[in-house]
Design a protein around this motif. Structure first.
Motif, mmCIF file in Angstrom:
data_model
loop_
_atom_site.group_PDB
_atom_site.id
_atom_site.type_symbol
_atom_site.label_atom_id
_atom_site.label_comp_id
_atom_site.label_asym_id
_atom_site.label_seq_id
_atom_site.Cartn_x
_atom_site.Cartn_y
_atom_site.Cartn_z
ATOM 1 N N HIS A 139 23.132 1.419 -15.028
ATOM 2 C CA HIS A 139 23.251 2.187 -13.782
ATOM 3 C C HIS A 139 24.001 1.358 -12.758
ATOM 4 N N HIS A 140 24.597 2.067 -11.810
ATOM 5 C CA HIS A 140 25.409 1.420 -10.775
ATOM 6 C C HIS A 140 24.754 1.510 -9.400
ATOM 7 N N ARG A 141 24.084 2.600 -9.143
ATOM 8 C CA ARG A 141 23.512 2.819 -7.806
ATOM 9 C C ARG A 141 22.151 3.497 -7.973
ATOM 10 N N VAL A 142 21.068 2.791 -7.617
ATOM 11 C CA VAL A 142 19.698 3.266 -7.830
ATOM 12 C C VAL A 142 19.020 3.472 -6.477
ATOM 13 N N LEU A 143 18.456 4.648 -6.290
ATOM 14 C CA LEU A 143 17.726 4.968 -5.068
ATOM 15 C C LEU A 143 16.227 4.936 -5.365
ATOM 16 N N ILE A 144 15.524 4.058 -4.661
ATOM 17 C CA ILE A 144 14.068 3.944 -4.797
ATOM 18 C C ILE A 144 13.428 4.652 -3.617
ATOM 19 N N THR A 145 12.481 5.557 -3.906
ATOM 20 C CA THR A 145 11.828 6.309 -2.846
ATOM 21 C C THR A 145 10.322 6.125 -2.916
ATOM 22 N N CYS A 146 9.686 6.327 -1.770
ATOM 23 C CA CYS A 146 8.233 6.154 -1.677
ATOM 24 C C CYS A 146 7.701 7.101 -0.611
ATOM 25 N N GLY A 147 6.611 7.782 -0.933
ATOM 26 C CA GLY A 147 5.936 8.634 0.046
ATOM 27 C C GLY A 147 4.444 8.403 -0.033
ATOM 28 N N GLU A 148 3.857 7.921 1.044
ATOM 29 C CA GLU A 148 2.422 7.625 1.063
ATOM 30 C C GLU A 148 1.701 8.507 2.085
ATOM 31 N N THR A 149 0.611 9.123 1.648
ATOM 32 C CA THR A 149 -0.259 9.894 2.546
ATOM 33 C C THR A 149 -1.684 9.373 2.400
ATOM 34 N N LEU A 150 -1.864 8.092 2.673
ATOM 35 C CA LEU A 150 -3.150 7.436 2.447
ATOM 36 C C LEU A 150 -4.219 7.862 3.438
ATOM 37 N N SER A 151 -3.812 8.430 4.586
ATOM 38 C CA SER A 151 -4.840 8.869 5.542
ATOM 39 C C SER A 151 -5.740 9.934 4.918
ATOM 40 N N ARG A 152 -5.230 10.648 3.915
ATOM 41 C CA ARG A 152 -6.016 11.708 3.276
ATOM 42 C C ARG A 152 -7.068 11.158 2.316
ATOM 43 N N LEU A 153 -7.049 9.852 2.105
ATOM 44 C CA LEU A 153 -8.085 9.222 1.291
ATOM 45 C C LEU A 153 -9.252 8.729 2.142
ATOM 46 N N SER A 154 -9.209 8.999 3.440
ATOM 47 C CA SER A 154 -10.271 8.544 4.348
ATOM 48 C C SER A 154 -11.615 9.133 3.936
ATOM 49 N N ARG A 155 -12.605 8.284 3.856
ATOM 50 C CA ARG A 155 -13.966 8.716 3.516
ATOM 51 C C ARG A 155 -14.786 8.774 4.804
ATOM 52 N N TRP A 156 -15.060 9.988 5.259
ATOM 53 C CA TRP A 156 -15.735 10.182 6.542
ATOM 54 C C TRP A 156 -17.257 10.259 6.398
ATOM 55 N N HIS A 157 -17.746 10.568 5.227
ATOM 56 C CA HIS A 157 -19.190 10.685 5.014
ATOM 57 C C HIS A 157 -19.699 9.407 4.352
ATOM 58 N N LEU A 158 -20.103 8.455 5.175
ATOM 59 C CA LEU A 158 -20.552 7.167 4.688
ATOM 60 C C LEU A 158 -22.014 6.917 5.038
ATOM 61 N N THR A 159 -22.624 6.064 4.275
ATOM 62 C CA THR A 159 -23.989 5.623 4.532
ATOM 63 C C THR A 159 -23.976 4.099 4.626
ATOM 64 N N ARG A 160 -25.120 3.515 4.943
ATOM 65 C CA ARG A 160 -25.168 2.055 4.994
ATOM 66 C C ARG A 160 -24.841 1.462 3.628
ATOM 67 N N ALA A 161 -25.178 2.185 2.569
ATOM 68 C CA ALA A 161 -24.919 1.685 1.217
ATOM 69 C C ALA A 161 -23.439 1.764 0.841
ATOM 70 N N THR A 162 -22.716 2.740 1.409
ATOM 71 C CA THR A 162 -21.314 2.932 1.027
ATOM 72 C C THR A 162 -20.323 2.463 2.092
ATOM 73 N N LEU A 163 -20.835 1.993 3.227
ATOM 74 C CA LEU A 163 -19.948 1.579 4.314
ATOM 75 C C LEU A 163 -19.027 0.448 3.872
ATOM 76 N N ARG A 164 -19.552 -0.500 3.116
ATOM 77 C CA ARG A 164 -18.775 -1.676 2.726
ATOM 78 C C ARG A 164 -17.565 -1.315 1.880
ATOM 79 N N THR A 165 -17.705 -0.329 1.006
ATOM 80 C CA THR A 165 -16.584 0.043 0.140
ATOM 81 C C THR A 165 -15.771 1.209 0.696
ATOM 82 N N GLY A 166 -16.240 1.815 1.787
ATOM 83 C CA GLY A 166 -15.547 2.973 2.330
ATOM 84 C C GLY A 166 -14.755 2.724 3.593
ATOM 85 N N LEU A 167 -15.092 1.655 4.325
ATOM 86 C CA LEU A 167 -14.460 1.436 5.623
ATOM 87 C C LEU A 167 -12.959 1.202 5.497
ATOM 88 N N THR A 168 -12.539 0.499 4.450
ATOM 89 C CA THR A 168 -11.113 0.228 4.255
ATOM 90 C C THR A 168 -10.297 1.510 4.138
#
Length: 334
Positions: A139-168
């Motif tokens: 190949h001579h000319r390669v176009l690399i593209t990326c689309g991220e919608t990580l805000s949709r992975l937000s976990r809003w229903h957390l407990t004290r047990a899941t806060l540590r793995t969900g806050l990120t």
């Protein structure tokens, strides 16, 4: 045989909408009333002030296509000038077919297209693939593209047990990016190396609900375990970089720009200290964008170009760090 490849353009599409940490914490309190969320928790923990949000009807391919369209316009190219399209992201419209075909259709490209997937190192590995294919003359000319919608992975229903793995999950950003790699008579992508500690994969997971229906839903990140999965990877990265720069009679301090994946401010700062990288060499994006996942490195390149920091001949190092765990480094001359 063309001999070499080089990156000639990098563009980014940042959505207009923003969500600051006060808004994130207020929403978390509404959906997780059993938690006591102190004001400023997310900024203290991660260094985030606000993150970018896509429109509700936007898909990852939309963000990637907008960045690609902007790049083609800036480069003065037609869709027919591209002979390979790669899509590299954590996010995806579909599992079938490859998301690259959707981006190609939206940008009117008729070239071959396929996906490259390796968590937040997807774009860095796509650069590795593009470099190899160009060097072999396929190949001579390669176009690399990326689309991220990580805000949709937000976990809003957390407990004290899941806060540590969900806050990120509340730090994920929505970003589109594109990078153009072209054949060159002189080295642009000069060298690269990659490492993995695949035993660390359970530290950060997003199981597919169709194919792993009995596994936990949503994004789960055990920050302590994830950090531990990188132990032992940073030293070979540092030594490899030191040897390659020594061959050029240079050191880390001589680099004009250093791109490093930024999943949080403390993580990026710690890694830079271990590599001997100064803050002035880095384009800091996390506080005002969020975790851009695979779009993190092209985001930094695009912003550096806007700031006039990518003069011809600029020496650049790109550090990739991704759950899995994997690490990579690439030396580039602009």
């Amino acid at each position: 045989m063309t001999g070499y490849s080089r990156i000639t353009h990098a563009t980014v599409h940042l959505p207009d909408d923003r969500q600051n940490t006060h808004q994130i914490e207020e929403r978390l309190r509404r959906h997780s009333p059993g938690l006591r969320i102190p004001d400023g928790l997310i900024e203290r923990a991660f260094g985030l002030r606000e993150r970018t949000l896509a429109r509700p009807d936007d898909l990852p391919s939309d963000l990637a296509a907008r960045a690609a369209t902007t790049l083609l316009r800036q480069a003065g190219l037609d869709p027919a000038d591209i002979d390979l399209l790669l899509f590299a992201a954590v996010s995806a419209d579909v599992r079938e077919p490859a998301n690259a075909h959707i981006v190609a259709a939206k940008t009117r490209l008729a070239c071959p297209a396929f996906d490259v997937s390796n968590a937040c190192n997807g774009v860095l590995n796509a650069l590795q693939v593009a470099d190899a294919l160009i060097r072999t003359g396929r190949h001579h000319r390669v176009l690399i593209t990326c689309g991220e919608t990580l805000s949709r992975l937000s976990r809003w229903h957390l407990t004290r047990a899941t806060l540590r793995t969900g806050l990120t999950s509340l730090t994920g950003a929505d970003v589109g990016a594109a990078v153009l790699v072209e054949a060159s008579e002189v080295p642009g992508i000069r060298a690269s190396a990659f490492w993995a500690n695949s035993a660390g994969w359970p530290a950060a997971t997003l199981f597919d609900p169709q194919h792993a229906p009995h596994r936990p839903r949503g994004l789960h990140v055990d920050s302590d375990r994830l950090l531990a999965s990188f132990l032992g990877l940073d030293e070979p990265v540092r030594l490899w970089l030191k040897e390659r720069l020594k061959e050029q009679r240079a050191d880390v301090g001589a680099l004009d720009l250093v791109g490093v994946h930024q999943p949080s401010v403390p993580f990026a700062d710690t890694f830079c200290r271990r590599m001997g990288v100064e803050a002035s060499q880095v384009v800091t994006t996390f506080p005002t964008v969020g975790n851009a996942a695979a779009a993190s490195l092209p985001l930094q390149l695009a912003l550096a170009a806007e700031q006039g920091r990518l003069a011809p001949g600029a020496e650049i190092a790109l550090f990739g760090l991704a759950s899995g765990a994997s690490a990579g480094v690439m030396l580039i001359r602009w």
